[in-house]
Design an enzyme around this catalytic site. Structure first.
Site, mmCIF file in Angstrom:
data_model
loop_
_atom_site.group_PDB
_atom_site.id
_atom_site.type_symbol
_atom_site.label_atom_id
_atom_site.label_comp_id
_atom_site.label_asym_id
_atom_site.label_seq_id
_atom_site.Cartn_x
_atom_site.Cartn_y
_atom_site.Cartn_z
ATOM 1 N N TYR A 76 1.089 -25.696 9.440
ATOM 2 C CA TYR A 76 1.407 -24.291 9.711
ATOM 3 C C TYR A 76 2.572 -23.836 8.850
ATOM 4 O O TYR A 76 2.609 -22.712 8.359
ATOM 5 C CB TYR A 76 1.733 -24.075 11.196
ATOM 6 C CG TYR A 76 1.838 -22.607 11.521
ATOM 7 C CD1 TYR A 76 0.702 -21.890 11.907
ATOM 8 C CD2 TYR A 76 3.045 -21.927 11.397
ATOM 9 C CE1 TYR A 76 0.772 -20.535 12.156
ATOM 10 C CE2 TYR A 76 3.121 -20.567 11.644
ATOM 11 C CZ TYR A 76 1.988 -19.868 12.028
ATOM 12 O OH TYR A 76 2.050 -18.530 12.276
ATOM 13 N N PHE B 137 -4.753 3.382 -8.198
ATOM 14 C CA PHE B 137 -5.812 2.497 -7.748
ATOM 15 C C PHE B 137 -6.017 2.792 -6.267
ATOM 16 O O PHE B 137 -5.061 3.113 -5.560
ATOM 17 C CB PHE B 137 -5.488 1.012 -7.988
ATOM 18 C CG PHE B 137 -6.653 0.148 -7.599
ATOM 19 C CD1 PHE B 137 -7.795 0.112 -8.392
ATOM 20 C CD2 PHE B 137 -6.661 -0.567 -6.408
ATOM 21 C CE1 PHE B 137 -8.908 -0.631 -7.999
ATOM 22 C CE2 PHE B 137 -7.767 -1.305 -6.020
ATOM 23 C CZ PHE B 137 -8.885 -1.339 -6.819
ATOM 24 N N THR B 138 -7.246 2.671 -5.801
ATOM 25 C CA THR B 138 -7.614 3.119 -4.444
ATOM 26 C C THR B 138 -6.679 2.567 -3.363
ATOM 27 O O THR B 138 -6.022 3.336 -2.656
ATOM 28 C CB THR B 138 -9.062 2.685 -4.145
ATOM 29 O OG1 THR B 138 -9.178 1.282 -4.388
ATOM 30 C CG2 THR B 138 -10.041 3.437 -5.035
ATOM 31 N N ASP C 222 1.536 -4.129 -11.012
ATOM 32 C CA ASP C 222 0.297 -4.575 -10.377
ATOM 33 C C ASP C 222 -0.275 -5.604 -11.349
ATOM 34 O O ASP C 222 -0.885 -5.260 -12.359
ATOM 35 C CB ASP C 222 -0.673 -3.403 -10.158
ATOM 36 C CG ASP C 222 -1.949 -3.850 -9.464
ATOM 37 O OD1 ASP C 222 -2.296 -5.051 -9.563
ATOM 38 O OD2 ASP C 222 -2.623 -3.014 -8.839
ATOM 39 N N LYS D 290 -8.944 -11.597 -9.029
ATOM 40 C CA LYS D 290 -9.371 -11.131 -10.355
ATOM 41 C C LYS D 290 -8.966 -12.177 -11.400
ATOM 42 O O LYS D 290 -9.607 -13.216 -11.482
ATOM 43 C CB LYS D 290 -8.776 -9.757 -10.662
ATOM 44 C CG LYS D 290 -8.640 -8.806 -9.467
ATOM 45 C CD LYS D 290 -9.930 -8.238 -8.970
ATOM 46 C CE LYS D 290 -9.832 -7.436 -7.683
ATOM 47 N NZ LYS D 290 -8.865 -6.391 -7.539
ATOM 48 N N ARG E 278 -17.199 4.791 -9.568
ATOM 49 C CA ARG E 278 -15.757 5.030 -9.686
ATOM 50 C C ARG E 278 -15.609 6.464 -10.172
ATOM 51 O O ARG E 278 -15.436 6.739 -11.345
ATOM 52 C CB ARG E 278 -15.088 4.065 -10.673
ATOM 53 C CG ARG E 278 -15.039 2.633 -10.190
ATOM 54 C CD ARG E 278 -13.815 2.294 -9.341
ATOM 55 N NE ARG E 278 -13.988 2.404 -7.924
ATOM 56 C CZ ARG E 278 -13.366 1.632 -7.035
ATOM 57 N NH1 ARG E 278 -12.599 0.649 -7.406
ATOM 58 N NH2 ARG E 278 -13.495 1.842 -5.757
ATOM 59 N N PHE F 244 -15.390 5.394 -0.178
ATOM 60 C CA PHE F 244 -16.448 4.832 -1.025
ATOM 61 C C PHE F 244 -17.042 3.553 -0.467
ATOM 62 O O PHE F 244 -18.194 3.229 -0.733
ATOM 63 C CB PHE F 244 -15.922 4.590 -2.449
ATOM 64 C CG PHE F 244 -14.696 3.715 -2.501
ATOM 65 C CD1 PHE F 244 -13.430 4.257 -2.313
ATOM 66 C CD2 PHE F 244 -14.806 2.353 -2.731
ATOM 67 C CE1 PHE F 244 -12.304 3.455 -2.342
ATOM 68 C CE2 PHE F 244 -13.684 1.542 -2.758
ATOM 69 C CZ PHE F 244 -12.427 2.096 -2.561
#
Ligand SMILES: *Cc1c(COP(=O)(O)O)cnc(C)c1O
Length: 464
Positions: free
Chosen positions: A78, A130-131, A221, A264, A388, A455
């Site tokens: 943990y 970005f969303t 980011d 990514k 998009r 979306f």
């Protein structure tokens, strides 16, 4: 379709296949039923009904045998898992940030960053939205302000660094609202919504000196920053002989911290992190992660996931990996371009973006051309892409109207190390068939609209 060999620099995949996953081709009738049941939203199609899945490059990469072996080395304590320390070492070595807080994926890190740094009424500049990033900024009481260069909104512009920050736009905002109301600038590498477009090191250096002067942190980011590093080397003077690794480090050293969706660049199916150099911000993030994700040495992940991520970092900076990654995207893009299909230029690193307005000029933007095109591509060949455009951009929180973004795109996103060159040929041939039939494609009407990130779950009906 024939390809001139001169258009294909040799970039064979730097791996061989050890395990395969079988995929299924469906009939047109089956696909008609599947897309109807999915409300013409490719997010709602069951993956078993998809032949080639180009919905996203997020969490869809193939892990290496080393990463799979790493899963077996999971230390599921943990607290104080060994894998956390491996991840911390890798982040420090390659990204260079001092402090690390793991999160279950990128938006978990965005939540921490936004809640800690943004106060009600703040303005957060960014090189395009970005969303999830913008939504977290808004939920924290901030207003996102787009400060990317104008060329980014023009799918035809061939600017080599469409991800650059427009310093005049940024300065105008800072003059107008005061630096004290700008908690940080949100800087994305290989800007997703612009078509996977990089920023240049020169732009980042200029941004860095501006931000130092005004005491505004730069929060990166870092989701696709290694891919951004590739373009810096390829296009910017003075970088041709540098390693991806050293360029990545140079980028990070000019920023104050980052959020990361490891799904990514970093070749894992789940994972993310927040990292920074400021101890007081770190302490807040370390405390807040306990509320939303889990203890600060696992942040919503299993130990094994952190191990796979630590190994993924080392594989993602390998030169031959990125050469084949970017080579494959270009291979597909070149075929489409040669067939006259309108795509965003220059070709980015993670996807080909089809310009749906040019593809379907007979549709109004409120008939959702990109959504319609994505549905059509699925019907034609079982290929799943993503909208998009108008649907992704959502509504303006003040006026409640559709935002009508300049870019109305369909994204064909390539998972890393998953599909072969033959799959790319099939995709290109299918898109070209849809292009030849484009005059018969009708628009869509939205019949269900969720409140957040619509979306993902919106439903549509064909217009008659
Ligand atoms: C995917 C993505 C995110 C969000 O990360 P998740 O892991 O999906 O939560 C943030 N920024 C960019 C640029 C992304 O592509």
């Amino acid at each position: 379709m024939t390809m001139k060999t001169s258009h294909r620099p040799s970039w064979a995949e730097p791996y061989k296949i050890k395990t395969v996953e079988l995929i299924r081709m469906t009939t047109r009738e089956e696909r008609e039923q599947a897309i109807r049941e999915a409300g013409y939203n490719t997010f709602l199609i069951r993956s078993r009904d998809v032949y080639i899945d180009l919905l996203t490059d997020s969490g869809t990469s193939a892990m290496s045998d080393r990463q799979w072996a790493g899963l077996m080395m999971g230390d599921e304590a943990y607290s104080g898992s060994e894998n956390f320390y491996h991840l911390q070492d890798a982040v420090r070595e390659y990204y260079g940030y001092k402090y690390l807080v793991p999160t279950h994926q990128g938006r978990g890190a965005e939540n921490l960053l936004s809640q800690i740094m943004i106060k009600e009424g703040d303005y957060v500049p960014g090189n395009m939205y970005f969303t999830t990033t913008r939504l977290h900024q808004e939920l924290a009481g901030g207003t996102f302000v787009d400060v990317i260069i104008d060329e980014a909104h023009d799918p035809a512009s061939r600017h080599p660094f469409k991800g650059n920050v427009d310093m005049e736009k940024l300065d105008r905002l800072v003059q107008e609202v005061g630096a004290e109301n700008v908690p940080y600038i949100s800087l994305e590498g290989n800007v997703n919504m612009a078509g996977g477009q990089p920023f240049s090191m020169a732009n980042l250096k200029e941004l860095n000196s501006y931000c130092r002067k005004h005491n505004i942190p730069i929060m990166l980011d870092a989701t696709r920053t290694i891919e951004n590093a590739w373009f810096i080397r390829e296009r910017e003077d003075g970088y041709a002989d540098k390693s991806l690794r050293s360029i990545l480090r140079e980028i990070c050293d000019l920023t104050d911290g980052c959020t990361m969706s490891a799904k990514k660049d970093l070749l894992v199916n789940i994972g993310g992190f927040f990292a920074c150099n400021d101890e007081s911000i770190f302490l807040k993030a370390q405390n807040m992660v306990v509320v939303y994700e889990g203890l600060h040495t696992y942040g919503g992940l299993a130990g094994r996931d952190m191990e796979a991520m630590a190994i993924g970092i080392r594989e993602a900076v390998m030169e031959e990996h990125q050469a084949s990654r970017i080579g494959q995207v270009r291979y597909l893009g070149d075929m489409l371009r040669q067939a006259g299909v309108p795509i965003v230029n220059p070709i980015g690193s993670h996807a080909i973006f089809i310009d749906a307005r040019k593809f379907l000029p007979h549709l109004d933007q409120d008939e959702y051309p990109a959504q319609s095109l994505a549905a059509e591509l699925y019907l034609e060949a079982g290929i799943r892409a993503m909208e998009r455009g108008n649907v992704s951009a959502g509504r303006d929180p003040v006026t409640g109207k559709n935002r009508h973004p300049a870019l109305e795109l369909v994204r064909l996103t390539l998972p890393r190390r998953v599909y072969t060159q033959a799959h790319m040929d099939v995709v290109a041939e299918s898109v070209v068939r849809v292009f030849e039939n484009r005059d018969n494609i009708k628009g869509l009407k939205m019949i269900y609209e969720p409140e957040y990130l619509r979306f993902f779950q919106a439903r549509f009906e064909p217009l008659t």
